[in-house]
Scaffold this motif. Structure first.
Motif, short mmCIF file in Angstrom:
data_model
loop_
_atom_site.label_atom_id
_atom_site.label_comp_id
_atom_site.label_asym_id
_atom_site.label_seq_id
_atom_site.Cartn_x
_atom_site.Cartn_y
_atom_site.Cartn_z
N GLU A 1 -1.09 -7.79 -6.83
CA GLU A 1 -2.13 -6.77 -6.67
C GLU A 1 -1.58 -5.35 -6.67
OE1 GLU A 1 -5.44 -8.00 -3.87
OE2 GLU A 1 -3.84 -9.38 -3.25
N ASN A 2 -0.56 -5.10 -7.46
CA ASN A 2 -0.04 -3.74 -7.59
C ASN A 2 -0.69 -3.04 -8.78
OD1 ASN A 2 2.25 -3.67 -5.49
ND2 ASN A 2 2.64 -5.56 -6.58
N SER B 1 0.81 -1.23 0.00
CA SER B 1 0.00 0.00 0.00
C SER B 1 0.84 1.27 0.00
CB SER B 1 -0.96 0.00 1.20
OG SER B 1 -1.82 -1.11 1.15
N ASN B 2 2.01 1.24 -0.64
CA ASN B 2 2.81 2.45 -0.79
C ASN B 2 2.42 3.15 -2.10
OD1 ASN B 2 4.85 2.21 1.53
ND2 ASN B 2 4.97 0.21 0.57
N LYS B 3 2.52 4.47 -2.12
CA LYS B 3 2.06 5.22 -3.29
C LYS B 3 3.00 5.09 -4.47
CE LYS B 3 -1.09 8.61 -1.40
NZ LYS B 3 -1.50 10.05 -1.36
N GLU B 4 4.27 4.82 -4.22
CA GLU B 4 5.19 4.56 -5.32
C GLU B 4 5.71 3.12 -5.17
OE1 GLU B 4 8.02 7.73 -5.64
OE2 GLU B 4 6.47 9.25 -5.87
N HIS C 1 0.38 1.34 -5.06
CA HIS C 1 -0.28 2.22 -6.04
C HIS C 1 0.58 2.42 -7.28
CE1 HIS C 1 -3.50 3.19 -3.23
NE2 HIS C 1 -2.57 3.29 -2.29
N ALA C 2 1.77 1.88 -7.31
CA ALA C 2 2.62 1.93 -8.50
C ALA C 2 3.17 0.52 -8.72
CB ALA C 2 3.73 2.97 -8.32
N ALA C 3 4.42 0.39 -9.13
CA ALA C 3 5.01 -0.93 -9.36
C ALA C 3 5.35 -1.60 -8.03
CB ALA C 3 6.28 -0.79 -10.21
N GLY C 4 5.39 -2.93 -8.06
CA GLY C 4 5.86 -3.65 -6.89
C GLY C 4 7.34 -3.40 -6.65
N ILE C 5 8.16 -3.67 -7.66
CA ILE C 5 9.60 -3.38 -7.62
C ILE C 5 9.96 -2.62 -8.89
CG2 ILE C 5 11.93 -4.36 -7.58
CD1 ILE C 5 10.84 -6.76 -6.11
N ALA C 6 10.65 -1.52 -8.76
CA ALA C 6 11.10 -0.73 -9.90
C ALA C 6 12.62 -0.69 -9.91
CB ALA C 6 10.53 0.69 -9.85
N VAL C 7 13.21 -0.97 -11.05
CA VAL C 7 14.67 -0.96 -11.20
C VAL C 7 14.99 -0.10 -12.41
CG1 VAL C 7 16.76 -2.34 -11.36
CG2 VAL C 7 14.72 -3.33 -10.31
N ASN C 8 15.62 1.03 -12.20
CA ASN C 8 16.06 1.83 -13.34
C ASN C 8 17.25 2.69 -12.96
OD1 ASN C 8 14.87 4.11 -12.04
ND2 ASN C 8 12.90 3.61 -12.99
N GLU C 9 17.65 3.57 -13.84
CA GLU C 9 18.83 4.42 -13.65
C GLU C 9 20.05 3.57 -13.26
OE1 GLU C 9 18.38 7.26 -14.59
OE2 GLU C 9 16.52 8.16 -13.93
N TRP D 1 0.50 -0.81 -11.00
CA TRP D 1 1.28 -0.78 -12.22
C TRP D 1 1.98 -2.11 -12.36
CZ3 TRP D 1 3.85 4.75 -11.90
CH2 TRP D 1 2.83 5.71 -11.86
N GLY D 2 3.09 -2.18 -13.05
CA GLY D 2 3.76 -3.46 -13.25
C GLY D 2 4.20 -4.10 -11.95
N GLY D 3 4.13 -5.42 -11.91
CA GLY D 3 4.67 -6.10 -10.74
C GLY D 3 6.15 -5.77 -10.56
N VAL D 4 6.91 -5.87 -11.65
CA VAL D 4 8.32 -5.45 -11.67
C VAL D 4 8.50 -4.56 -12.89
CG1 VAL D 4 10.72 -6.16 -11.80
CG2 VAL D 4 9.08 -7.56 -10.53
N ASP D 5 9.08 -3.40 -12.71
CA ASP D 5 9.27 -2.43 -13.79
C ASP D 5 10.76 -2.14 -13.94
OD1 ASP D 5 9.45 0.30 -15.10
OD2 ASP D 5 7.30 -0.05 -15.19
N ILE D 6 11.31 -2.45 -15.11
CA ILE D 6 12.75 -2.31 -15.37
C ILE D 6 12.92 -1.35 -16.53
CG2 ILE D 6 14.88 -3.55 -15.91
CD1 ILE D 6 13.36 -6.13 -15.03
N ARG D 7 13.63 -0.28 -16.32
CA ARG D 7 13.83 0.72 -17.37
C ARG D 7 15.19 1.38 -17.22
NH1 ARG D 7 8.55 2.24 -19.41
NH2 ARG D 7 6.93 1.46 -18.03
#
Length: 950
Positions: free
Chosen positions: A594-595, A548-551, A573-581, A597-603
């Motif tokens: 149940e996230n 339940s975190n917003k990002e 409220h966004a991705a479960g795990i985000a990996v970028n930069e 956006w993407g469950g895992v977002d890699i960019r």
């Protein structure tokens, strides 16, 4: 017990009037009397505790309304703690010359106040001896000069707390002292209210206002039931310091600063404090106190294995067939579905399939059999994820994904258990930090342990920097205006069993080579991410509930490289795990569900290893590999997400292998390369992420480390291999890319549209050694101007054509068997090489060439289907279709056809695969790119669900 005819209740009433010494004597009479004294816990013992002016409620300040388990035990612990400062009395008194010939001196009580023996604290100290008691009577006691304590004394305020105020600056130069029931305020000439460099000081039930307290090692201190208002406690190189049941309010800086490595030189009190800490009840968890968040998933065991299917006429079934249902004479044609039954359907006419014709299917003339195998889904996590998600149903998690309690984790990890049990430096226990700037600041090799505290309404709760170590157990950290826990410059330690929520920035912020162990915490309802790892930060993040975190639940960027394992990350409220930069990390055995956006977002240069995770029930795509994202996706179960299972860009060169992708709302795996503008981000998140400490922008790339991992090897083409994509809402694999792509050794089964759709492929897409079966439309569809090579595939039992192509394709050494439409349909303007395939269609032609399609059909074996259908169909005036050296088999009575030499394709058991990953990337823009794609077949939006990460 009855004595002299008195009942037990009357004895309790009588004993309730006894003072403490008499209660102790009565408990020594016999066992029955001892049990009677102990039974007075809620009455007389409670009265004695609350009547003591030197202590407050045992659960103050965090839970003053909750009674302790035993008032007698709480009173005992307070009594023992209050006597710590006198433990060296025997040593000091026997050190006096000729002590053997002196009578032991009685400790005096010196009274200070108007009308009493002394008018000031300074004059009383001048006349005091060892361990005298100085009693300050109500009033304001102000000292005009610095007070130096040269002999051990006890300074106590008489009356209620708040009636005795002391304005003084005290410098302790003796071995021990105790101060109790006083209100301290700084003198006009110094902000320091108390300081010591070598001795031991004990504060009980005191208030401190608007000043500083300073303790230098090897000095020690023990502080209990004290309130600090805008007061800074500075601990430098202390070997051991205990702050217990204290309240810190309204600090303008840090409430407590722990600086420097604990001194190796210990004073006399160190051993006594250590023993007191170990004898008092701590906050290490018990098995019952750990609440586990499970997915509430119920077992639906259903064994899947490769199935042997047969094509039979007149109800006769092959001896080798394991199909549970067979078409009979006059029945409508059906396919083998996910439950082993044949279900009558009609392929989509847009794929060139056959419309319902109602024609009679009696095939009573002859019977033939053609035996082959259809590869079913290959689950990673067992049968629970083979069936469709049912409303209200639950799925049994495998043991590797079930959360352990903190006690179980500590028992498994002996190093973590030793760390949790250790005490060094400063121990802060059951304290309240509120309404100020900072809580605890640990720096310059400092050591601090925090147990059972509450941090609320602060700028930050805990900062750990410069090679310092913290141990945080069972704390509640909420409503901070920045991050809850902040580690940088190689900070580390253990953060376990904490409740971290409602913070304005990240719950835990790890950067600049910090490397903590984050274990069994609940991190939730943050206004940004749950955990952020950046700037070469590391760490082990294990067995946490992050929800339940917003990002993003966990955000990894700027060369952050943590190990993220066995966490449950859900309802974000966004991705479960985000990996970028240029973020990295090993992400393994997590439940991400149940996230929004993407469950895992890699960019944008993200290069994680994503292995053996369950990514399910998301409201968008399961895994997104966006622009310049890279990494290895291996052995994951991606299940029942509303968008695609895996959404990726081929230009990012991801490696997707050995995943089970099933029951997702759109494509199983979607590969794109086009961008749709850079419009505003969803939900109003249009601003740039701020990861500075105090709100200012920081150029992290000037501080990054170039630490290439030798275990990672770069790849030169996007690779999708050894996956199972089944029962997805659109095609199992959808390709709309201008980059090269290899699709190898996959099982693509029972998807609701096609098996593989190649909508755009300006560079070569290689489809090799895959099993493509039982899809509702064609097995493979290739659009115009696409370059595709299909080799070594088994394309079985699809409800449309086996392969339908409009593009430039090579179809070589495939088995195209048992499909509802033609085995291979070549549409106008296509340019196709059909070489060394085995082709059979039950109801239509083996190969159908429409219009002026250009084709080379050579060295194929083509089996005849129904008796009234031709084996090969083409326009008579098509001069660009070359047919040579093909073998056409027309059935005869008693013929039995089998796929031998080689056996039925694909040969998945012989496939070799190895992990590979890539790394690198560029600096990114502030705004994320919005990525969209058209969806085939009947979707209202005509676009894929998109994922965007800040």
């Amino acid at each position: 017990m009855e004595a002299g005819g008195l009942p037990l209740e009357l004895w309790r009433m009588i004993l309730a009037y006894l003072p403490l010494p008499d209660l102790g004597r009565c408990s020594l009479v016999c066992r029955a009397w001892r049990e009677l004294i102990l039974s007075l816990d809620r009455t007389r013992w409670r009265q004695l505790y609350l009547g003591c002016a030197e202590c407050r409620h045992p659960n103050w300040p965090n839970q003053p309304d909750v009674e302790p388990e035993s008032w007698r035990e709480a009173f005992k612990q307070h009594y023992l703690a209050s006597k710590t400062w006198t433990k060296n009395a025997a040593i000091l008194e026997t050190s006096v010359c000729f002590s053997l010939f002196r009578r032991r001196r009685t400790r005096r009580t010196l009274s200070v106040g108007p009308g009493h023996e002394f008018h000031s604290l300074g004059s009383a100290l001048a006349m005091s001896s060892l361990f005298d008691r100085i009693l300050l009577f109500p009033g304001l006691h102000e000292e005009q000069g610095e007070i130096i304590l040269k002999v051990p004394v006890e300074i106590v305020g008489h009356g209620k707390l708040g009636e005795v105020a002391l304005l003084a600056s005290i410098d302790q130069q003796c071995s021990t002292t105790r101060l109790c029931n006083l209100v301290f305020m700084p003198a006009w000439f110094s902000p320091f209210m108390f300081k010591t460099t070598s001795g031991h000081v004990q504060f009980d039930n005191c208030n401190f206002e608007n000043g500083h307290i300073q303790v230098h090692g090897p000095g020690t201190c023990q502080v209990k039931f004290c309130s600090f208002k805008n007061t800074h406690v500075f601990l430098h190189n202390v070997p051991l310091c205990v702050l217990e049941n204290c309240e810190f309010v309204g600090s303008e800086n840090n409430s407590v600063t722990v600086e420097g490595h604990p001194s190796s030189e210990n004073n006399w009190a160190y051993t006594h404090l250590l023993g007191l800490i170990r004898s008092s009840p701590g906050v290490l968890p018990t098995e019952d106190s750990d609440s586990l968040m499970s997915l509430d998933l119920e077992s639906r065991d259903q064994a899947w294995s490769p199935r042997t299917c047969g094509i039979v006429i007149e109800g006769s079934q092959s001896p080798t067939s394991l199909a549970t249902g067979s078409p009979t004479a006059g029945s409508q044609e059906a396919e083998v579905g996910s439950n082993g039954e044949r279900v009558a359907r009609t392929p989509d006419s847009s794929d060139g399939g056959l419309s319902p014709s109602g024609e009679d299917e009696d095939e009573d003339q002859l019977t033939y059999r053609l035996s082959y195998q259809v590869q079913g889904p290959r689950p990673v996590l067992g049968g629970s994820f083979l069936g469709p998600p049912l409303p209200g149903a639950s799925i049994q998690l495998p043991s590797c994904l079930v959360l352990n309690s903190l006690q179980q984790e500590l028992q498994k990890d002996r190093e973590a258990m030793a760390l949790a049990s250790s005490v060094q430096g400063c121990l802060i226990r059951k304290c309240l930090f509120r309404d100020g700037k900072g809580g605890v600041f640990v720096c310059s090799y400092g050591r601090a342990k925090m147990e059972g505290n509450i941090f609320r309404n602060l700028t930050y709760a805990v900062r750990c920097i410069h090679n310092s170590k913290i141990i945080m157990l069972r704390n509640h950290i909420h409503h901070c205006r920045a991050s809850g826990i902040f580690l940088r410059l190689e900070g580390g330690g253990l953060i376990a069993g904490n409740n971290i929520c409602h913070n304005a920035e990240a719950g835990v912020d790890i950067r600049k080579k910090s490397n903590p162990l984050i274990l069994c915490n609940q991190i939730h309802h943050g206004l940004r991410s749950g955990i952020v790892v950046l700037g070469n930060g590391k760490g082990i993040i294990r067995n946490n509930q992050i929800f339940s975190n917003k990002e993003a639940g966990i955000y990894i960027l700027y060369h952050g490289n943590p190990v993220v394992s066995r966490n449950h990350i859900f309802k974000g409220h966004a991705a479960g795990i985000a990996v970028n930069e240029n973020g990295r990390g090993l992400i393994t055995e997590n439940v991400i569900r149940e996230n929004q956006w993407g469950g895992v977002d890699i960019r944008r240069g993200g290069v994680p290893i994503l292995r053996s995770n369950l990514i399910c029930f998301g409201y968008s795509d399961g895994v997104v590999v966006g622009d310049e994202g890279k990494g290895l996706l291996e052995g994951n179960t991606i299940y029942a997400n509303k968008g695609c299972g895996v959404w990726m860009m081929a230009s990012s060169l991801p490696h997707v292998t050995s995943n089970h992708v099933s029951y997702n709302g759109l494509y199983g795996v979607a590969v794109f390369s086009q961008k749709d503008g850079s419009g505003e981000l969803p939900g109003g998140h249009g601003g740039q992420e701020n990861f500075s400490e105090d709100g200012d922008a920081i150029l992290w790339e000037t501080e990054l480390e170039k630490d290439d991992d030798p275990l990672r090897r770069p790849i030169t083409v996007a690779l999708v291999e050894s996956n199972s994509a089944d029962h997805n809402g659109a095609s199992g694999l959808y390709i709309q890319s201008s980059e090269a792509l290899h699709i190898v050794n996959n099982v693509i089964h029972a998807n609701r549209v096609r098996g593989i759709t190649v909508a755009q492929s300006s560079q070569l897409t290689r489809v090799a050694n895959n099993s493509i079966s039982c899809n509702r439309q064609s097995g493979v569809k290739i659009e115009a101007q696409c370059k595709v090579e299909l080799r070594g595939n088994g394309i079985y039992d699809n409800r449309g054509h086996g392969i339908i192509t409009k593009g430039d394709s090579t179809v070589m050494e495939n088995d195209i068997i048992g499909n509802r439409g033609s085995g291979l349909q070549l549409l106008p303007m296509s340019d196709t090489k059909v070489i060394k395939n085995r082709i059979h269609s039950f109801r239509a032609s083996g190969i159908a060439v429409q219009g002026h399609a250009k084709a080379l059909v050579q060295d194929n074996t083509i089996f005849q289907g129904r008796t009234n259908k031709t084996i090969f169909q083409q326009s008579s005036n098509n001069q660009e279709c070359i047919i040579q050296n093909n073998r056409f088999l027309v059935f005869k009575k008693s013929d039995t056809w089998r796929l031998t030499n080689p056996p039925a394709r694909p040969h998945l058991e012989n496939s070799l695969r190895g992990p590979s990953a890539a790394h690198g990337g560029q600096k990114v823009t502030a705004m994320a790119t919005r990525i969209t794609a058209h969806v085939e077949g009947g979707y209202h939006s005509k676009r894929s669900i998109f994922c965007t990460i800040l």
